[in-house]
Design a protein around this motif. Structure first.
Motif, PDB file in Angstrom:
ATOM      1  N   UNK A 152       0.870  -1.174   0.000  1.00 47.75           N
ATOM      2  CA  UNK A 152       0.000   0.000   0.000  1.00 47.75           C
ATOM      3  C   UNK A 152       0.908   1.225   0.000  1.00 47.75           C
ATOM      4  N   UNK A 153       0.760   2.054  -1.012  1.00 43.76           N
ATOM      5  CA  UNK A 153       1.608   3.234  -1.183  1.00 43.76           C
ATOM      6  C   UNK A 153       0.775   4.494  -1.086  1.00 43.76           C
ATOM      7  N   UNK A 154       1.280   5.471  -0.374  1.00 42.48           N
ATOM      8  CA  UNK A 154       0.649   6.791  -0.334  1.00 42.48           C
ATOM      9  C   UNK A 154       1.505   7.721  -1.169  1.00 42.48           C
ATOM     10  N   UNK A 155       0.898   8.341  -2.186  1.00 40.41           N
ATOM     11  CA  UNK A 155       1.633   9.257  -3.046  1.00 40.41           C
ATOM     12  C   UNK A 155       1.970  10.525  -2.276  1.00 40.41           C
ATOM     13  N   UNK A 156       3.135  11.070  -2.591  1.00 40.67           N
ATOM     14  CA  UNK A 156       3.489  12.342  -2.000  1.00 40.67           C
ATOM     15  C   UNK A 156       4.955  12.397  -1.644  1.00 40.67           C
ATOM     16  N   UNK A 157       5.409  13.593  -1.475  1.00 37.00           N
ATOM     17  CA  UNK A 157       4.616  14.819  -1.585  1.00 37.00           C
ATOM     18  C   UNK A 157       4.315  15.143  -3.053  1.00 37.00           C
ATOM     19  N   UNK A 158       3.028  15.446  -3.330  1.00 37.59           N
ATOM     20  CA  UNK A 158       2.596  15.817  -4.671  1.00 37.59           C
ATOM     21  C   UNK A 158       2.237  17.295  -4.704  1.00 37.59           C
ATOM     22  N   UNK A 159       2.507  17.916  -5.827  1.00 36.03           N
ATOM     23  CA  UNK A 159       2.086  19.305  -6.001  1.00 36.03           C
ATOM     24  C   UNK A 159       0.584  19.331  -6.257  1.00 36.03           C
ATOM     25  N   UNK A 160      -0.016  20.480  -6.058  1.00 34.93           N
ATOM     26  CA  UNK A 160      -1.447  20.635  -6.289  1.00 34.93           C
ATOM     27  C   UNK A 160      -1.808  20.338  -7.740  1.00 34.93           C
ATOM     28  N   UNK A 161      -0.970  20.759  -8.670  1.00 41.80           N
ATOM     29  CA  UNK A 161      -1.205  20.500 -10.088  1.00 41.80           C
ATOM     30  C   UNK A 161      -1.150  19.022 -10.418  1.00 41.80           C
ATOM     31  N   UNK A 162      -0.205  18.294  -9.818  1.00 43.11           N
ATOM     32  CA  UNK A 162      -0.094  16.853 -10.065  1.00 43.11           C
ATOM     33  C   UNK A 162      -1.306  16.117  -9.507  1.00 43.11           C
ATOM     34  N   UNK A 163      -1.772  16.512  -8.321  1.00 42.25           N
ATOM     35  CA  UNK A 163      -2.963  15.886  -7.735  1.00 42.25           C
ATOM     36  C   UNK A 163      -4.176  16.123  -8.624  1.00 42.25           C
ATOM     37  N   UNK A 164      -4.337  17.349  -9.083  1.00 39.01           N
ATOM     38  CA  UNK A 164      -5.474  17.685  -9.946  1.00 39.01           C
ATOM     39  C   UNK A 164      -5.427  16.900 -11.252  1.00 39.01           C
ATOM     40  N   UNK A 165      -4.275  16.831 -11.883  1.00 37.82           N
ATOM     41  CA  UNK A 165      -4.127  16.086 -13.142  1.00 37.82           C
ATOM     42  C   UNK A 165      -4.367  14.595 -12.924  1.00 37.82           C
ATOM     43  N   UNK A 166      -3.899  14.058 -11.807  1.00 42.53           N
ATOM     44  CA  UNK A 166      -4.097  12.647 -11.489  1.00 42.53           C
ATOM     45  C   UNK A 166      -5.581  12.358 -11.244  1.00 42.53           C
ATOM     46  N   UNK A 167      -6.268  13.229 -10.538  1.00 40.41           N
ATOM     47  CA  UNK A 167      -7.706  13.052 -10.306  1.00 40.41           C
ATOM     48  C   UNK A 167      -8.473  13.037 -11.621  1.00 40.41           C
ATOM     49  N   UNK A 168      -8.149  13.952 -12.526  1.00 40.22           N
ATOM     50  CA  UNK A 168      -8.833  13.985 -13.830  1.00 40.22           C
ATOM     51  C   UNK A 168      -8.534  12.728 -14.641  1.00 40.22           C
TER      52      UNK A 168
END
Length: 185
Positions: A152-168
């Motif tokens: 089980x992996x938790x991503x991060x630290x991620x930038x806000x832009x990377x999180x948004x792009x990943x969600x989309x």
């Protein structure tokens, strides 16, 4: 942390996708500079995938010219060839993957300690030769429900832009999976 707690953190409030694709985790130290660079590459990659995939779904009133269709076919062939060359001899294994914008769960061969850092890699699009890489931390490493060892992996630290792009990206993947299930129902 046990597997139920890790599942709740990673998938409890997030849109999750279950796929079988090339994925791996490389345990290694990840400093802030490397994490930020990986996030910038991931964001650019996910935006490019979105543009390519979304433009293919547009209902254009004018049909494409034969010349444009030939150029697109050549580019697709070139991408497939580059991908094949890239993966010769050192491709990541195809594994069942459950992932969200928060993190991922995947089977692994060897156990890793909680808190280990590294880079998660996955093939974000079947036609894309270069894997998507995200910094991640091991939350848990235990046998899954089938007895195989899971990570089980938790991503991060991620930038806000990377999180948004990943969600989309994951939303498009989820929408595509639903459409595929409806076609076969």
């Amino acid at each position: 942390m046990n597997r139920d707690q890790a599942d709740a953190v990673l998938f409890g409030d997030a849109l999750a996708c279950e796929e079988t694709q090339r994925s791996a985790f490389s345990a290694q130290p990840v400093d802030a500079v490397a994490a930020e660079a990986a996030c910038a590459r991931a964001e650019a990659c996910l935006h490019a995938i979105a543009v390519i995939e979304d433009s293919g779904n547009e209902d254009d009133e004018s049909p494409q010219s034969p010349a444009l269709r030939r150029i697109e076919a050549r580019l697709e062939l070139l991408m497939a060839l580059v991908g094949a060359l890239r993966h010769q001899g050192h491709a990541d294994a195809v594994v069942p993957l459950r992932w969200s914008a928060v993190g991922a769960r995947m089977p692994v061969e060897t156990a890793l300690a909680e808190g280990s850092t590294g880079m998660f890699r996955t093939q974000a699009a079947p036609w894309l030769a270069e894997p998507l890489e995200l910094p991640a931390t091991v939350m848990a490493c235990q046998p899954g429900t089938n007895g195989a060892l899971h990570l089980w992996l938790r991503f991060g630290p991620l930038t806000e832009g990377a999180v948004s792009a990943l969600e989309r990206h994951l939303f498009r993947q989820h929408r595509r999976a639903i459409a595929e299930r409806r076609r076969h129902a």
